[in-house]
Design a protein around this motif. Structure first.
Motif, mmCIF file in Angstrom:
data_model
loop_
_atom_site.group_PDB
_atom_site.id
_atom_site.type_symbol
_atom_site.label_atom_id
_atom_site.label_comp_id
_atom_site.label_asym_id
_atom_site.label_seq_id
_atom_site.Cartn_x
_atom_site.Cartn_y
_atom_site.Cartn_z
ATOM 1 N N UNK A 128 5.993 7.843 4.373
ATOM 2 C CA UNK A 128 5.504 6.693 4.484
ATOM 3 C C UNK A 128 5.237 5.698 3.712
ATOM 4 N N UNK A 129 5.792 6.591 2.198
ATOM 5 C CA UNK A 129 6.410 4.767 0.929
ATOM 6 C C UNK A 129 7.730 4.563 1.288
ATOM 7 N N UNK A 130 8.009 5.011 1.358
ATOM 8 C CA UNK A 130 9.908 5.375 2.252
ATOM 9 C C UNK A 130 10.101 3.723 3.189
ATOM 10 N N UNK A 131 9.105 3.816 4.258
ATOM 11 C CA UNK A 131 8.924 3.077 4.742
ATOM 12 C C UNK A 131 8.080 1.459 4.209
ATOM 13 N N UNK A 132 7.114 1.962 3.391
ATOM 14 C CA UNK A 132 6.356 0.534 3.012
ATOM 15 C C UNK A 132 7.803 -0.495 2.021
ATOM 16 N N UNK B 166 -7.252 0.735 -5.246
ATOM 17 C CA UNK B 166 -6.370 0.401 -6.407
ATOM 18 C C UNK B 166 -6.225 -0.949 -5.618
ATOM 19 N N UNK B 167 -6.591 -2.439 -6.412
ATOM 20 C CA UNK B 167 -6.383 -3.585 -5.421
ATOM 21 C C UNK B 167 -5.074 -4.390 -5.056
ATOM 22 N N UNK B 168 -3.707 -3.730 -6.508
ATOM 23 C CA UNK B 168 -2.412 -3.698 -6.258
ATOM 24 C C UNK B 168 -2.404 -5.233 -7.219
ATOM 25 N N UNK B 169 -1.940 -6.101 -6.687
ATOM 26 C CA UNK B 169 -1.001 -7.190 -7.140
ATOM 27 C C UNK B 169 0.188 -7.571 -8.025
ATOM 28 N N UNK B 170 0.697 -8.740 -7.897
ATOM 29 C CA UNK B 170 1.933 -9.014 -9.400
ATOM 30 C C UNK B 170 1.713 -10.158 -9.535
ATOM 31 N N UNK C 239 1.284 -1.451 0.075
ATOM 32 C CA UNK C 239 0.595 0.054 -0.226
ATOM 33 C C UNK C 239 0.644 1.301 -0.145
ATOM 34 N N UNK C 240 0.498 2.363 -1.165
ATOM 35 C CA UNK C 240 0.956 3.441 -1.112
ATOM 36 C C UNK C 240 0.089 4.817 -0.795
ATOM 37 N N UNK C 241 0.680 5.435 0.020
ATOM 38 C CA UNK C 241 -0.648 6.907 0.074
ATOM 39 C C UNK C 241 0.179 8.156 -0.635
ATOM 40 N N UNK D 96 0.881 -1.232 -7.484
ATOM 41 C CA UNK D 96 0.731 -1.066 -5.932
ATOM 42 C C UNK D 96 -0.302 -1.247 -5.743
ATOM 43 N N UNK D 97 -0.836 -0.866 -4.172
ATOM 44 C CA UNK D 97 -1.709 -0.874 -3.367
ATOM 45 C C UNK D 97 -3.191 0.112 -2.524
ATOM 46 N N UNK D 98 -3.340 0.744 -3.127
ATOM 47 C CA UNK D 98 -3.904 2.452 -1.945
ATOM 48 C C UNK D 98 -5.361 2.183 -2.525
#
Length: 237
Positions: free
Chosen positions: A17-21, A207-211, A9-11, A200-202
Motif C-alpha cells: 500500500x505504501x509503495x502505491x501511495x 498522525x495528522x501529517x503536514x509539509x 497516508x501510510x499504513x 506522513x499521515x497515518x
C-alpha cells in the motif's frame, strides 16, 4: 529546482500500500517536481516494528532488494527523484534510514543517529543508529538530511549553508501543532536558512501529517493537516 513534499497516508506493515501511495504522489507531482520527498519510515510505517528481531528483519528492506528495485524503476518512469524513510536491513542490523533515488540509482542513504526511532528498552543490539553525516548532491544542488530527533539531539552536527531536508514522524494533536510549528521553525533556523520538513499521515496512532517550508526561523509555506497533498517548493540553485 522544484522539490515536492508529499504528506500522504501510510499504513504500518503494509509495504505494498505504501509503495502505491508513493506512486500516487509521483503521478500528482509529475512534471512539477525534480525531487519528491516523503517523511520518516513511510515505506513500512513508523510503528511497523514489534522489537522481535526474527519478525522485524523480514519487514526491513535492503538497498539491493527487489522492493528497492521497484522504486528505482519508478524514478525512471516518472522522470523525478524520490526520497523516503524506511527500515533498512544491512547484514544482520536494522536502521531507520532515508534514501534518495534518481534515474534508477541510489544517490544517498542516510541512517538516523538519534535513538528515538526505537523502543530502546526492548530493542536488542540488532537495532542500530548510524554515524555518518554528510551532504549529498542532487542534480547540482547540495542538500543536508537529518531524521526527526537528530536535529534536536545533535543540531551542531548538521549545520549547513545549504538546503536542509528534515523528514519526521511526529504525532502531535492539532492544538499542540500550532505551538510546535513555531518551535520546529526556530530549531531549524539554528541549522540552516532553508529547511523542508515532511510528516506522513497515518491512523495508528493518529498522525495528522503536514509539509512545511521554513526560512530563517519563519514558516513560509505549509500543506493542510490531514489532507494528502504535494507541496511544491521552488529552491534556487
Amino acid at each position: 529546482m522544484r522539490i515536492g513534499l508529499a504528506s500522504y497516508r501510510v499504513e504500518n506493515k503494509n509495504t505494498e500500500f505504501n509503495i502505491s501511495q508513493i506512486e500516487r504522489a509521483m503521478k500528482e507531482a509529475e512534471g512539477k517536481a525534480d525531487l519528491l520527498c516523503f517523511g520518516e519510515a513511510v515505506l513500512q510505517g513508523f510503528d511497523s516494528l514489534g522489537w522481535n528481531y526474527k519478525e522485524d528483519k523480514e519487514m526491513a528492506v535492503s538497498l539491493n532488494s527487489e522492493t528497492m528495485g521497484r522504486l528505482k524503476k519508478l524514478t525512471v518512469q516518472y522522470g523525478m527523484g524520490i526520497a523516503f524513510g524506511y527500515i533498512e536491513k544491512a547484514g544482520e542490523f536494522l536502521y531507520s534510514s532515508y534514501v534518495v533515488i534518481d534515474a534508477g540509482e541510489i544517490v544517498h542513504n542516510y541512517r538516523r543517529i538519534s535513538r528515538g526511532w526505537k523502543e530502546y528498552d526492548r530493542a536488542d543490539d540488532h537495532y542500530c543508529e548510524g554515524c555518518d553525516i554528510e551532504e549529498f548532491s542532487f542534480r547540482g544542488k547540495k542538500i543536508m538530511t537529518g531524521l526527526c530527533g537528530d536535529l534536536w539531539d545533535y543540531p551542531e552536527k548538521f549545520k549547513t549553508k545549504n538546503l536542509l531536508l528534515w523528514p519526521v514522524y511526529v504525532n502531535f494533536d492539532l492544538d499542540e501543532w500550532e505551538q510546535e510549528i513555531l518551535e520546529y521553525a526556530e530549531q531549524a533556523s539554528c541549522i540552516a536558512d532553508d529547511t523542508l520538513m515532511i510528516n506522513p499521515i497515518d491512523n495508528e496512532p493518529v498522525n495528522h501529517g503536514g509539509a512545511f517550508y521554513f526560512h530563517k526561523g519563519k514558516l513560509v509555506e505549509r500543506s493542510p493537516f490531514e489532507q494528502e497533498r504535494v507541496l511544491i517548493i521552488d529552491i534556487e540553485k
